[in-house]
Design an enzyme around this catalytic site. Structure first.
Site, PDB file in Angstrom:
ATOM      1  N   TYR A  19       0.652  -1.325  -0.445  1.00 27.22           N
ATOM      2  CA  TYR A  19      -0.006   0.020  -0.138  1.00 27.22           C
ATOM      3  C   TYR A  19       1.016   0.980   0.022  1.00 27.22           C
ATOM      4  O   TYR A  19       0.329   2.344   0.221  1.00 27.22           O
ATOM      5  CB  TYR A  19      -0.901  -0.311   1.037  1.00 27.22           C
ATOM      6  CG  TYR A  19      -0.043  -0.195   2.361  1.00 27.22           C
ATOM      7  CD1 TYR A  19       0.224   0.835   2.854  1.00 27.22           C
ATOM      8  CD2 TYR A  19       0.089  -1.699   3.220  1.00 27.22           C
ATOM      9  CE1 TYR A  19       1.352   0.284   4.494  1.00 27.22           C
ATOM     10  CE2 TYR A  19       0.754  -2.413   3.947  1.00 27.22           C
ATOM     11  CZ  TYR A  19       0.926  -0.554   4.930  1.00 27.22           C
ATOM     12  OH  TYR A  19       1.935  -0.926   6.372  1.00 27.22           O
ATOM     13  N   GLY A  20       2.200   1.517  -0.227  1.00 31.65           N
ATOM     14  CA  GLY A  20       2.667   2.208  -0.352  1.00 31.65           C
ATOM     15  C   GLY A  20       4.225   2.495  -1.248  1.00 31.65           C
ATOM     16  O   GLY A  20       3.821   2.162  -2.293  1.00 31.65           O
ATOM     17  N   THR A  21       5.410   2.238  -0.927  1.00 35.78           N
ATOM     18  CA  THR A  21       6.618   2.943  -1.258  1.00 35.78           C
ATOM     19  C   THR A  21       6.522   1.425  -2.416  1.00 35.78           C
ATOM     20  O   THR A  21       7.260   1.641  -3.830  1.00 35.78           O
ATOM     21  CB  THR A  21       7.182   3.203  -0.887  1.00 35.78           C
ATOM     22  OG1 THR A  21       8.275   1.811  -0.156  1.00 35.78           O
ATOM     23  CG2 THR A  21       7.518   4.723  -0.452  1.00 35.78           C
ATOM     24  N   LEU A  22       6.023   0.173  -2.437  1.00 33.59           N
ATOM     25  CA  LEU A  22       6.045  -1.223  -3.612  1.00 33.59           C
ATOM     26  C   LEU A  22       4.717  -1.076  -4.377  1.00 33.59           C
ATOM     27  O   LEU A  22       4.794  -1.919  -5.314  1.00 33.59           O
ATOM     28  CB  LEU A  22       6.122  -2.496  -2.411  1.00 33.59           C
ATOM     29  CG  LEU A  22       6.981  -2.364  -1.786  1.00 33.59           C
ATOM     30  CD1 LEU A  22       6.857  -3.428  -0.507  1.00 33.59           C
ATOM     31  CD2 LEU A  22       7.971  -2.960  -2.994  1.00 33.59           C
ATOM     32  N   GLU A  89      10.508  -3.709   5.331  1.00 29.89           N
ATOM     33  CA  GLU A  89       9.950  -4.102   6.058  1.00 29.89           C
ATOM     34  C   GLU A  89      10.643  -3.364   7.566  1.00 29.89           C
ATOM     35  O   GLU A  89       9.832  -2.890   8.210  1.00 29.89           O
ATOM     36  CB  GLU A  89       8.395  -4.729   6.150  1.00 29.89           C
ATOM     37  CG  GLU A  89       8.092  -4.419   4.340  1.00 29.89           C
ATOM     38  CD  GLU A  89       7.516  -2.751   4.202  1.00 29.89           C
ATOM     39  OE1 GLU A  89       8.042  -1.795   4.949  1.00 29.89           O
ATOM     40  OE2 GLU A  89       7.228  -3.016   3.443  1.00 29.89           O
TER      41      GLU A  89
END
Length: 167
Positions: A19-22, A89
């Site tokens: 849900y972010g930088t990936l 992470e």
């Protein structure tokens, strides 16, 4: 199920909800995922909130929805991908005091999949179990007291196209 409890060990290779930088188009997508996924599709994490972080977001259990992508590992690279994502992470194991995130199993919704005739009226979109990296306990406590929720649970909301994320 508590945030620290990843649930029973999966008997198969679960997909990953990111849900972010990936996310596709974000900086870590190509660095960590290029050539390592066989399928990427839009997904939603229910019963969660998204908070702004120092250049990346945190999801925590809550009363909202977080929008992201469900990733399926390419054949033969599941173990490699799991290790890469755990490292990125800062996940050292269930409940480890130095975890930045906890890797937990959650139900993730797949909007737009499955025709209306395939489900009973009133049912939501189809769902599947996936690994999700939620903020670790200490981070969650801090976010709940002084964090900034990202509106609509979308990491890209409020960011200028092509520019850095602003608080």
């Amino acid at each position: 199920m508590s945030t620290l409890d990843p649930g029973p060990p999966p008997t198969d290779e679960l997909p990953f909800f990111v849900y972010g930088t990936l996310l596709p188009g974000e900086p870590n997508h190509d660095l960590f995922l290029r050539g390592r996924t066989s399928k990427e599709r839009a997904a939603v994490l229910p019963r969660a909130l998204l908070y702004d972080g120092p250049g990346y977001p945190y999801a925590i259990d809550g009363h909202g929805r977080v929008h992201g992508t469900l990733l399926t590992a390419a054949p033969g690279v599941y173990g490699e991908l799991l290790g890469l994502l755990d490292h990125l992470e800062e996940y050292l194991g269930p409940g480890h005091p130095r975890n930045l995130y906890e890797r937990v199993v959650r139900e993730v919704e797949l909007p737009g999949e499955g025709g209306a005739g395939e489900r009973e009226p009133g049912q939501g979109p189809p769902a599947t179990r996936a690994w999700v990296y939620l903020a670790a306990a200490a981070v969650t406590r801090s976010l709940r007291t002084s964090g900034s929720v990202i509106a609509e649970g979308r990491w890209i909301t409020g960011r200028a196209p092509g520019g850095p994320r602003t608080p």
